[in-house]
Write a protein that holds these residues in place. Structure first.
Motif, PDB file in Angstrom:
ATOM      1  N   ARG A 104      31.220  40.317  30.090  1.00 28.49           N
ATOM      2  CA  ARG A 104      30.492  40.969  29.270  1.00 28.49           C
ATOM      3  C   ARG A 104      30.550  42.515  29.437  1.00 28.49           C
ATOM      4  NH1 ARG A 104      30.312  38.349  25.412  1.00 28.49           N
ATOM      5  NH2 ARG A 104      28.740  39.448  24.402  1.00 28.49           N
ATOM      6  N   SER A 119      21.808  39.585  29.766  1.00 27.14           N
ATOM      7  CA  SER A 119      21.035  38.896  28.953  1.00 27.14           C
ATOM      8  C   SER A 119      21.054  37.460  29.219  1.00 27.14           C
ATOM      9  CB  SER A 119      21.045  39.173  27.647  1.00 27.14           C
ATOM     10  OG  SER A 119      22.489  38.537  27.179  1.00 27.14           O
ATOM     11  N   GLN A 120      20.346  36.531  28.652  1.00 30.68           N
ATOM     12  CA  GLN A 120      20.030  35.202  28.806  1.00 30.68           C
ATOM     13  C   GLN A 120      21.464  34.598  28.071  1.00 30.68           C
ATOM     14  OE1 GLN A 120      18.589  32.905  30.898  1.00 30.68           O
ATOM     15  NE2 GLN A 120      17.539  34.847  31.637  1.00 30.68           N
ATOM     16  N   ASP A 121      21.592  35.331  26.921  1.00 27.27           N
ATOM     17  CA  ASP A 121      22.834  34.932  26.235  1.00 27.27           C
ATOM     18  C   ASP A 121      23.996  35.241  26.876  1.00 27.27           C
ATOM     19  OD1 ASP A 121      21.365  34.287  24.199  1.00 27.27           O
ATOM     20  OD2 ASP A 121      21.568  35.974  22.774  1.00 27.27           O
ATOM     21  N   ASP A 122      24.294  36.377  27.555  1.00 22.98           N
ATOM     22  CA  ASP A 122      25.469  36.369  28.357  1.00 22.98           C
ATOM     23  C   ASP A 122      25.609  35.408  29.521  1.00 22.98           C
ATOM     24  OD1 ASP A 122      25.753  38.775  27.144  1.00 22.98           O
ATOM     25  OD2 ASP A 122      24.661  40.180  28.524  1.00 22.98           O
ATOM     26  N   ALA A 124      24.279  32.249  29.242  1.00 22.02           N
ATOM     27  CA  ALA A 124      24.632  31.116  28.681  1.00 22.02           C
ATOM     28  C   ALA A 124      26.191  31.215  28.402  1.00 22.02           C
ATOM     29  CB  ALA A 124      23.693  30.845  27.428  1.00 22.02           C
ATOM     30  N   LEU A 125      26.547  32.167  27.782  1.00 21.27           N
ATOM     31  CA  LEU A 125      27.891  32.184  27.554  1.00 21.27           C
ATOM     32  C   LEU A 125      29.055  32.095  28.792  1.00 21.27           C
ATOM     33  CD1 LEU A 125      30.094  32.585  25.091  1.00 21.27           C
ATOM     34  CD2 LEU A 125      29.553  35.115  25.454  1.00 21.27           C
ATOM     35  N   GLU A 128      28.773  28.386  29.838  1.00 18.78           N
ATOM     36  CA  GLU A 128      29.597  27.500  28.869  1.00 18.78           C
ATOM     37  C   GLU A 128      31.033  27.700  28.718  1.00 18.78           C
ATOM     38  OE1 GLU A 128      30.323  28.439  24.048  1.00 18.78           O
ATOM     39  OE2 GLU A 128      28.023  28.295  24.762  1.00 18.78           O
ATOM     40  N   THR A 161      34.367  34.710  28.078  1.00 17.64           N
ATOM     41  CA  THR A 161      33.130  35.086  28.212  1.00 17.64           C
ATOM     42  C   THR A 161      33.085  36.610  27.377  1.00 17.64           C
ATOM     43  OG1 THR A 161      32.464  34.153  29.921  1.00 17.64           O
ATOM     44  CG2 THR A 161      31.045  36.084  29.408  1.00 17.64           C
ATOM     45  N   LYS A 163      34.679  37.284  24.718  1.00 19.01           N
ATOM     46  CA  LYS A 163      34.680  36.830  23.395  1.00 19.01           C
ATOM     47  C   LYS A 163      36.050  37.928  22.716  1.00 19.01           C
ATOM     48  CE  LYS A 163      31.549  33.913  21.881  1.00 19.01           C
ATOM     49  NZ  LYS A 163      32.073  32.845  21.401  1.00 19.01           N
TER      50      LYS A 163
END
Ligand code: ADP
Ligand code: ADP
Length: 237
Positions: A104, A119-122, A124-125, A128, A161, A163
């Protein structure tokens, strides 16, 4: 799309890394580059994210000539173009999760990256991505406690991660035994199919290239000597 136009690269010591290369790679392709050691495979791959800089010609990524790029452009390019190395390039002392979150960094900005504020999104990604290569059970292991195959899966999770639109893999299986090599190639192929990420892989062995590629580029002495679908590869090539 990636477009090489009359691209050449001569290293300062006079070695010809690339010679008059003309290649177009369309979105979504899975391309394998084969050739003997010294053929220019690595130089080809490393040109695309400007780890090396070609000396003549044009190299376009999404219609932009990346040979013009300076620092900001290079940073964005390397966020869009993810890289996987033969030697995994993980931070040995960091745990798997921290290594994968590093994917990220190109997105978070310098300030956040310095302090590792993700972030939480980072997060979570990252988690995953670890699940997708079946290595989430090692999330808190130190990178250097994993086997080679596990480390390469972590490096694939890191690139996921990130992307990226493109993935470059420079001899990703050269340090792995055959079963582990097949496992890594299977993940790369699966990710290409599922996410549509254009993928370019260097391999030493033509057999493995034939098994996984749609298209094969053969190199010798910096030149492209074959470029076509697997079905067109013959004995002499
Ligand atoms: P590969 O064949 O897998 O590309 P090499 O063992 O040839 O790897 O090279 C390892 C590293 O050394 C690479 O980073 C490559 O760019 C660099 N390298 C290769 N050949 C030379 C050379 N003649 N002079 C300086 N560096 C080189
Ligand atoms: P491959 O990946 O197919 O083994 P490379 O792209 O590493 O081939 O090398 C192509 C040519 O460029 C070789 O002659 C190699 O010695 C040379 N070369 C590679 N990297 C460097 C470097 N950093 N400095 C000088 N020459 C290099």
């Amino acid at each position: 799309m990636i477009e090489f136009k009359d691209l050449s690269l001569v290293y300062p010591n006079g070695h010809q890394g690339l010679k008059d290369v003309n290649v177009k790679i369309n979105d979504g392709e899975f391309v394998v580059i084969v050739g003997l050691s010294g053929a220019g495979k690595s130089t080809f791959i490393r040109s695309i994210n400007r780890l090396v800089t070609p000396t003549e010609g044009e190299l376009k990524v999404d219609d932009d000539n990346i040979l013009d790029y300076k620092s900001r452009g290079l940073r964005d390019l390397r966020t869009k173009v993810g890289m996987i190395f033969q030697s995994y390039n993980l931070v040995k002392r960091n745990n798997v999760f921290k290594n994968v979150l590093a994917g990220r960094l190109g997105h978070t900005g310098t300030f956040r990256s310095v302090f590792n504020l993700f972030s939480q999104d980072d997060k979570a990604l990252a988690y995953e991505s670890l699940q997708r290569v079946n290595i989430d059970d090692k999330i808190y292991s130190r990178a250097d406690q994993l086997s080679g195959g596990q480390q390469q899966r972590v490096s694939i999770a890191r690139v996921l991660t990130q992307k990226p639109k493109y993935i470059l893999a420079d001899e990703p299986v050269a340090s792995l035994d055959p079963p582990t090599s097949h496992q890594v190639m299977t993940y790369l192929r699966k990710i290409n199919k599922e996410d549509g990420i254009t993928t370019i892989v260097n391999l030493h062995f033509i057999d493995m290239a034939m098994e996984y590629a749609d298209r094969i580029i053969g190199m010798r002495s910096g030149e492209v000597v074959f470029d076509g679908p697997v079905s067109e590869v013959t004995e002499e090539t």
